[in-house]
Design a protein around this motif. Structure first.
Motif, PDB file in Angstrom:
ATOM      1  N   UNK A  67      79.560 -70.540 -23.795  1.00 57.73           N
ATOM      2  CA  UNK A  67      78.779 -69.330 -24.043  1.00 57.73           C
ATOM      3  C   UNK A  67      77.301 -69.671 -24.047  1.00 57.73           C
ATOM      4  N   UNK A  68      76.487 -68.691 -23.767  1.00 58.88           N
ATOM      5  CA  UNK A  68      75.043 -68.875 -23.820  1.00 58.88           C
ATOM      6  C   UNK A  68      74.526 -68.078 -25.007  1.00 58.88           C
ATOM      7  N   UNK A  69      73.848 -68.777 -25.926  1.00 59.37           N
ATOM      8  CA  UNK A  69      73.285 -68.153 -27.100  1.00 59.37           C
ATOM      9  C   UNK A  69      71.808 -68.472 -27.145  1.00 59.37           C
ATOM     10  N   UNK A  70      70.983 -67.464 -27.034  1.00 58.12           N
ATOM     11  CA  UNK A  70      69.536 -67.620 -27.048  1.00 58.12           C
ATOM     12  C   UNK A  70      69.072 -68.664 -26.034  1.00 58.12           C
ATOM     13  N   UNK A  71      69.660 -68.621 -24.843  1.00 57.15           N
ATOM     14  CA  UNK A  71      69.252 -69.512 -23.774  1.00 57.15           C
ATOM     15  C   UNK A  71      69.876 -70.907 -23.815  1.00 57.15           C
TER      16      UNK A  71
END
Length: 106
Positions: free
Chosen positions: A98-102
């Motif tokens: 997953x991508x979280x805040x880049x």
């Protein structure tokens, strides 16, 4: 007690079988082999300055920790089928990135 301590791990049957085989190897022939290494090093003499003895004892400690880890994991595991191909739905047994805040997290 934390909630994560009570959570079971999901394993496919293949992963369960592979970890069980590793546990069987470590707790049978692995223990015998390390005991022989320790005994051979012990026969070399003074244990205070015996690098082979200390290395074998350290190896034994790591192996016993792995045996405990595998035993706990296998006892609490939920065994199921391999997850279906990616259909956009996260399911048990899947590895998800997953991508979280880049930043990506797997």
């Amino acid at each position: 007690m934390t909630e994560t301590a009570n959570q079971a791990s999901f394993l496919t049957q293949g992963a369960f079988d592979r970890l069980k085989a590793e546990l069987d190897e470590l707790s049978g022939p692995g223990r015998t082999e390390i005991a022989k290494k320790i005994e051979a090093a012990r026969e070399e003499g003074d244990l205070k300055e015996n690098g082979g003895y200390h290395a074998a004892k350290e190896e034994q400690g790591k192996m016993e920790a792995r045996i405990r880890q595998l035993t706990q994991l296998l006892q609490s595991a939920t065994v199921g089928d391999t997850p279906p191909p990616d259909d956009g739905v996260v399911e048990p047994g899947m590895v998800v990135t997953v991508e979280i805040f880049g930043e990506e997290e797997t």
